[in-house]
Design a protein around this motif. Structure first.
Motif, PDB file in Angstrom:
ATOM      1  N   TYR A  95       1.792  -1.306   0.131  1.00 54.08           N
ATOM      2  CA  TYR A  95       1.348  -1.972   1.349  1.00 54.08           C
ATOM      3  C   TYR A  95      -0.115  -2.430   1.336  1.00 54.08           C
ATOM      4  N   LEU A  96      -0.927  -1.827   0.422  1.00 55.14           N
ATOM      5  CA  LEU A  96      -2.368  -2.103   0.465  1.00 55.14           C
ATOM      6  C   LEU A  96      -2.721  -3.575   0.199  1.00 55.14           C
ATOM      7  N   PRO A  97      -2.151  -4.207  -0.846  1.00 55.17           N
ATOM      8  CA  PRO A  97      -2.513  -5.614  -1.106  1.00 55.17           C
ATOM      9  C   PRO A  97      -2.220  -6.513   0.104  1.00 55.17           C
ATOM     10  N   ALA A  98      -1.046  -6.309   0.735  1.00 52.09           N
ATOM     11  CA  ALA A  98      -0.676  -7.145   1.890  1.00 52.09           C
ATOM     12  C   ALA A  98      -1.608  -6.870   3.064  1.00 52.09           C
TER      13      ALA A  98
ATOM     14  N   VAL B 121      -3.363  -3.675  12.264  1.00 48.12           N
ATOM     15  CA  VAL B 121      -2.852  -4.445  11.113  1.00 48.12           C
ATOM     16  C   VAL B 121      -2.268  -3.478  10.074  1.00 48.12           C
ATOM     17  N   PHE B 122      -2.935  -2.355   9.870  1.00 47.72           N
ATOM     18  CA  PHE B 122      -2.503  -1.329   8.904  1.00 47.72           C
ATOM     19  C   PHE B 122      -1.111  -0.799   9.305  1.00 47.72           C
TER      20      PHE B 122
ATOM     21  N   LEU C  56      -0.388   7.333  10.922  1.00 47.89           N
ATOM     22  CA  LEU C  56      -0.920   6.329   9.996  1.00 47.89           C
ATOM     23  C   LEU C  56      -2.411   6.130  10.280  1.00 47.89           C
ATOM     24  N   ASP C  57      -3.224   6.248   9.227  1.00 46.56           N
ATOM     25  CA  ASP C  57      -4.673   6.173   9.420  1.00 46.56           C
ATOM     26  C   ASP C  57      -5.244   5.138   8.462  1.00 46.56           C
ATOM     27  N   VAL C  58      -5.892   4.100   9.039  1.00 42.80           N
ATOM     28  CA  VAL C  58      -6.424   3.004   8.226  1.00 42.80           C
ATOM     29  C   VAL C  58      -7.436   3.514   7.186  1.00 42.80           C
TER      30      VAL C  58
ATOM     31  N   ALA D  68      -5.584   5.609   2.779  1.00 41.45           N
ATOM     32  CA  ALA D  68      -4.565   4.837   2.061  1.00 41.45           C
ATOM     33  C   ALA D  68      -3.810   5.800   1.148  1.00 41.45           C
ATOM     34  N   ILE D  69      -2.761   6.424   1.703  1.00 44.51           N
ATOM     35  CA  ILE D  69      -1.996   7.425   0.931  1.00 44.51           C
ATOM     36  C   ILE D  69      -0.511   7.055   0.977  1.00 44.51           C
TER      37      ILE D  69
END
Length: 453
Positions: A25-28, A63-64, A101-103, A106-107
């Motif tokens: 999900y990180l790249p997007a 967004v995250f 979920l925490d911006v 990134a896990i």
């Protein structure tokens, strides 16, 4: 790389765990943030010149979250397609908490869903045995129908007084007690009745009566069973209640009418059956007989379909993920329901579900298809029905009307389903073994009364 694990948690009930790694999900997420930075309108900064850190602070968390949930949904759908999972409704989320979920973290994240799987089952139509009733059309039925047609096409006059059983009385029913006193807040209702609908004693009492005269009746003594049922229903009372049948009413006559029956002439035959060229009473009687037979053949066919329906529902064994479906009933609709409401709705819901599964399997087995032309034709037949069945086939507006109906999605879907069901039953009727049985119209009406789905 996202992974999905599947574990069985009950009858036809599985749990799917979707684990997304940060590279999923990180790249997007970073792409989306860059887009925001280019388009964000923030006072004090030129468009496209907002620092990345500020954009992340303002929009990052939402967004995250969106990006991860979108990734999870895509992975879940891809997996179900790949594994060819035939499921009921939608997967239900199981204790997923989006607030975890925490911006800034990134896990890898895990999400859990439960699915209800459709059962495998067999439908055997070859051992269905039905009775096809052949209704005996009697001379009396034909004469009754002719009498009705003569009255319907007869001339109405308004004599001073009631003179015969064929007189019509417009009456106001006013509820009274046994002594004839009006009951406050009781039932009042207007109706129009033929004198011959009443019992012999009441008919005698009505003779010679005129507008504004009254008589007092007790429903149980004023009508025979068939007419009484109809009157009770019209007064909003129960046909099965002895107390309702024993109620008293004053009848206030508001108008006396008399229908002069239409004569048995060629003109009358032409009015009833246009363009058939019926010349004699014999031919007319035959036409009426055929009409009655067609009506009962249709009724008999519906009754055979009813028998097929009940056989399929009662003899097709099917298991269901009951707990999943109850939870889905609770949470899957527009408005959440309580566990009690879902449990109450469940038996009816599961019967409908069972019937849907049976019909979709049989529709596919027998390759029952409905073409757009058939739907269009149905629309035309419908408008012809509204116009009393006269043929307006070549009218140019007819096509226009049908084309307009074809754009109405609800009409198309309903008609598709109706035609498909009707074709499926036709196919099934030809497969089952039917025993023909002659029966009177009264006995057939009893059967319809006792056996309806």
């Amino acid at each position: 790389m996202a992974t999905i694990t599947r574990e069985n948690i009950g009858l036809l009930n599985d749990k799917l765990t979707v684990k997304v790694a940060k590279e999923d999900y990180l790249p997007a997420f970073e792409q989306s943030l860059k887009k925001y930075a280019k388009t964000a309108n923030i006072p004090g900064f030129r468009k496209g010149m907002v620092p990345a850190g500020l954009v992340k602070k303002m929009y990052g968390q939402s967004v995250f979250t969106d990006e991860i949930l979108r990734t999870v949904e895509k992975q879940l759908n891809d997996y179900m397609v790949q594994e060819k999972l035939d499921i009921f409704a939608q997967p239900l989320p199981l204790d997923n908490d989006a607030s975890q979920l925490d911006v800034n973290k990134a896990i890898d994240y895990s999400f859990h869903f439960e699915i209800g799987l459709k059962p495998e089952f067999n439908v055997d139509v070859n051992d269905i045995k039905v009775t096809r009733y052949k209704i005996n059309v009697t001379e009396e039925m034909i004469n009754d129908e002719i009498g009705r047609l003569q009255i319907r096409h007869g001339k109405m006059s308004e004599p001073e007084t009631v003179t015969s059983e064929d007189s019509v009385v417009n009456v106001e029913f006013i509820e009274v007690d046994a002594a004839g006193n009006t009951i406050e807040g009781g039932i009042t209702k207007s109706n129009s009745l033929l004198v011959k609908y009443f019992t012999e004693a009441v008919r005698q009492e009505l003779m010679g009566k005129k507008k504004d005269d009254t008589i007092t009746i007790q429903l149980s003594k004023a009508f025979e069973e068939k007419e009484r049922e109809w009157v009770l229903n019209d007064l909003g009372l129960s046909k099965d209640s002895a107390a309702d049948a024993d109620k008293f009413f004053q009848l206030l006559i508001t108008k006396v009418g008399f229908v002069e029956k239409a004569e048995m002439t060629e003109e009358f035959f032409e009015t009833v059956y246009p363009a058939r060229g019926i010349k004699t009473e014999e031919e007319f009687k035959n036409a009426v007989k055929v009409e009655i037979e067609n009506y009962y053949n249709q009724q008999s066919s519906s009754q055979v379909q009813d028998q097929i329906y009940h056989h399929l529902i009662d003899h097709t064994n099917m298991e269901f993920p009951a707990e999943f479906l109850k939870r889905w009933l609770q949470n899957g609709g527009e408005k959440p329901k309580s566990a009690e409401e879902a449990a109450t709705e469940y038996p009816n819901f599961v019967n409908q579900l069972k019937w849907t599964l049976i019909t979709s399997k049989l529709t596919s087995d027998y390759q029952v298809a409905v073409e757009p032309d058939e739907i269009k034709e149905f629309a035309k037949q419908q408008i012809m029905g509204y116009m009393g069945g006269q043929s307006v086939d070549d009218a140019p507006w007819m096509d226009e009307y049908a084309n307009r109906m074809m754009k109405d999605q609800k009409f198309v879907e309903n008609t598709y389903y109706q035609l498909q069901t009707s074709k499926l039953f036709q196919a099934l009727e030809s497969k089952v073994s039917a025993t023909e049985e002659s029966i009177s119209a009264e006995a057939f009406a009893e059967k319809l009364h006792h056996h309806h789905h």
